[in-house]
Write an enzyme that holds these catalytic residues in place. Structure first.
Site, PDB file in Angstrom:
ATOM      1  N   THR A  33       0.924  -1.282   0.119  1.00  0.00           N
ATOM      2  CA  THR A  33       0.111   0.011   0.047  1.00  0.00           C
ATOM      3  C   THR A  33       0.869   1.265  -0.187  1.00  0.00           C
ATOM      4  O   THR A  33       1.970   1.290   0.644  1.00  0.00           O
ATOM      5  CB  THR A  33      -0.757   0.075   1.480  1.00  0.00           C
ATOM      6  OG1 THR A  33      -1.771  -1.143   1.125  1.00  0.00           O
ATOM      7  CG2 THR A  33      -1.662   1.256   1.379  1.00  0.00           C
ATOM      8  N   ALA A  91       7.982   1.228   2.170  1.00  0.00           N
ATOM      9  CA  ALA A  91       8.356   1.596   3.300  1.00  0.00           C
ATOM     10  C   ALA A  91       8.617   2.863   3.606  1.00  0.00           C
ATOM     11  O   ALA A  91       8.662   3.810   2.599  1.00  0.00           O
ATOM     12  CB  ALA A  91       9.584   0.570   3.617  1.00  0.00           C
ATOM     13  N   ASP A  92       8.368   3.453   4.787  1.00  0.00           N
ATOM     14  CA  ASP A  92       8.707   4.824   5.278  1.00  0.00           C
ATOM     15  C   ASP A  92      10.163   4.984   5.706  1.00  0.00           C
ATOM     16  O   ASP A  92      10.638   6.077   5.336  1.00  0.00           O
ATOM     17  CB  ASP A  92       7.758   5.331   6.435  1.00  0.00           C
ATOM     18  CG  ASP A  92       6.363   5.064   6.066  1.00  0.00           C
ATOM     19  OD1 ASP A  92       5.970   5.640   5.047  1.00  0.00           O
ATOM     20  OD2 ASP A  92       5.652   4.205   6.536  1.00  0.00           O
ATOM     21  N   GLY A 103       3.652   1.987   7.603  1.00  0.00           N
ATOM     22  CA  GLY A 103       2.327   2.476   8.409  1.00  0.00           C
ATOM     23  C   GLY A 103       2.226   3.861   8.182  1.00  0.00           C
ATOM     24  O   GLY A 103       1.083   4.264   8.532  1.00  0.00           O
ATOM     25  N   GLY A 104       2.776   4.407   7.285  1.00  0.00           N
ATOM     26  CA  GLY A 104       2.657   6.052   7.036  1.00  0.00           C
ATOM     27  C   GLY A 104       1.234   6.087   6.235  1.00  0.00           C
ATOM     28  O   GLY A 104       0.529   6.968   6.493  1.00  0.00           O
ATOM     29  N   GLU A 111      -0.227  -5.131   5.824  1.00  0.00           N
ATOM     30  CA  GLU A 111       0.942  -5.477   5.200  1.00  0.00           C
ATOM     31  C   GLU A 111       1.958  -6.300   6.079  1.00  0.00           C
ATOM     32  O   GLU A 111       2.646  -7.184   5.422  1.00  0.00           O
ATOM     33  CB  GLU A 111       1.830  -4.036   5.471  1.00  0.00           C
ATOM     34  CG  GLU A 111       1.033  -2.993   4.359  1.00  0.00           C
ATOM     35  CD  GLU A 111       1.350  -1.536   4.380  1.00  0.00           C
ATOM     36  OE1 GLU A 111       1.249  -1.027   3.474  1.00  0.00           O
ATOM     37  OE2 GLU A 111       2.056  -1.288   5.370  1.00  0.00           O
ATOM     38  N   LYS A 129      14.602   7.103   1.534  1.00  0.00           N
ATOM     39  CA  LYS A 129      13.910   6.164   2.522  1.00  0.00           C
ATOM     40  C   LYS A 129      15.224   5.516   3.464  1.00  0.00           C
ATOM     41  O   LYS A 129      14.766   4.856   4.587  1.00  0.00           O
ATOM     42  CB  LYS A 129      13.095   5.094   2.181  1.00  0.00           C
ATOM     43  CG  LYS A 129      11.948   5.754   1.223  1.00  0.00           C
ATOM     44  CD  LYS A 129      10.785   6.336   2.202  1.00  0.00           C
ATOM     45  CE  LYS A 129       9.601   6.753   1.237  1.00  0.00           C
ATOM     46  NZ  LYS A 129       8.922   5.839   0.565  1.00  0.00           N
TER      47      LYS A 129
HETATM   48  C1  5RP Z   1       1.426   2.002   4.195  1.00  0.00           C
HETATM   49  C2  5RP Z   1       2.883   1.994   4.094  1.00  0.00           C
HETATM   50  C3  5RP Z   1       3.787   2.572   2.954  1.00  0.00           C
HETATM   51  O1  5RP Z   1       4.240   1.181   2.283  1.00  0.00           O
HETATM   52  C4  5RP Z   1       4.673   3.529   3.445  1.00  0.00           C
HETATM   53  O2  5RP Z   1       4.017   4.618   3.990  1.00  0.00           O
HETATM   54  C5  5RP Z   1       5.437   4.135   2.010  1.00  0.00           C
HETATM   55  O3  5RP Z   1       4.522   4.916   1.221  1.00  0.00           O
HETATM   56  P1  5RP Z   1       4.801   5.739  -0.017  1.00  0.00           P
HETATM   57  O4  5RP Z   1       5.284   4.469  -0.942  1.00  0.00           O
HETATM   58  O5  5RP Z   1       3.722   6.324  -0.447  1.00  0.00           O
HETATM   59  O6  5RP Z   1       6.111   6.503   0.328  1.00  0.00           O
HETATM   60  O7  5RP Z   1       3.656   1.504   4.749  1.00  0.00           O
HETATM   61  O8  5RP Z   1       0.974   1.612   5.437  1.00  0.00           O
END
Ligand code: 5RP
Length: 262
Positions: A33, A91-92, A103-104, A111, A129
């Site tokens: 996600t 991932a964040d 979890g952003g 997940e 990241k």
């Molecule tokens: C969602 C997540 C995403 O993988 C994480 O926030 C990274 O998001 P993005 O690809 O938009 O930078 O953990 O719950």
């Protein structure tokens, strides 16, 4: 058009496109996600529609499920899949051991369930990241709405004995109301600044009544695909200690990019 994308979006796109090449006919694949995972789903949709790629996907959120169906991917539940060959997710933050903060987007519960039900987890990310030590990104913790303030107080008490730099905890909002996950829960964002012992913190948080799951992914990720704005990709493997480099062109495909200007 791809040429209009920001360098970060280009980096996310090439990481996602490189990961899509890992999906083979007949596989059962977990789909993450977030904005990087959106690129992945679009790339895979194109491979299904135009290349005849035949695989089954288990999405990690309602948003990803909706997009996957829209682009023509065969979506099944985790119950139907039972076990997955591969999960690809964003991932964040990721560190040198490939431990993650996720979890952003508020989807880390599903997940984590999907990633740990997979033979392999591959993270797709732009180079920004990468961190020395996890914790600059606020750590999401999913909590049950019932008595969430009591849970928050216990989380804060737990943090006093943890090796972290900051201890502020904030209920995530969407507009004026508390954010709701796909399971109807709330999220506390923990502003820790620096996490000295991520494994210890992950275990301690999950022992608190009311906590459903935290966003630390410890020892789960096998490979990280790092994308760069100029099209370069790196496939970093934690076990082999290898880095495979490559470069992807930005192909101006109407199918992938058409709705960006909507
Ligand atoms: C969602 C997540 C995403 O993988 C994480 O926030 C990274 O998001 P993005 O690809 O938009 O930078 O953990 O719950």
């Amino acid at each position: 058009m791809p040429s209009d994308l920001s360098p970060i979006d280009k980096a996310k796109f090439v990481a996602a496109k490189r990961a899509a090449q890992m999906v083979e006919r007949g596989m059962r694949v977990g789909l993450g996600t977030g904005s990087t995972a959106v690129w992945l789903v679009r790339c895979l949709g194109e491979m299904v529609r135009e290349g005849g790629l035949d695989f089954k996907a288990v999405p990690t959120s309602s948003q990803t499920a909706a997009l996957a169906r829209e682009v023509g991917i065969d979506v099944i539940t985790l119950e139907e899949a039972k076990w997955l060959d591969l999960t690809i997710d964003g991932a964040d933050e990721f560190d040198g051991q490939f431990d993650l903060i996720k979890g952003g987007g508020g989807a880390h519960l599903q997940e984590k369930i999907v990633a740990t039900a997979s033979d392999r987890m591959v993270v797709i990310a732009d180079a920004g990241k990468a961190v020395e030590t996890l914790g600059a990104f606020p750590l999401p913790v999913e909590v049950i709405p019932f008595g969430w303030q009591a849970t928050q107080a216990l989380v804060e008490e737990t943090l006093t004995s943890m090796d972290v730099l900051g201890r502020e905890t904030v209920l995530r909002l969407k507009g004026d109301a508390p954010f709701r996950t796909d399971e109807g829960n709330h999220i506390l964002d923990l502003h820790l600044k620096r996490i000295g012992n991520a494994r210890q913190l992950a275990v301690a948080l999950n022992q608190i009544p009311g906590v459903v799951e935290n966003g630390l992914f410890i020892g789960i990720c096998d490979q990280v695909i790092v994308g760069y704005g100029d099209g370069r990709t790196e496939v970093r493997d934690v076990d082999k200690g290898t880095i495979e480099t490559g470069r992807l062109e930005f192909v101006e495909s109407d199918n992938l990019f058409a709705d960006l200007s909507d």
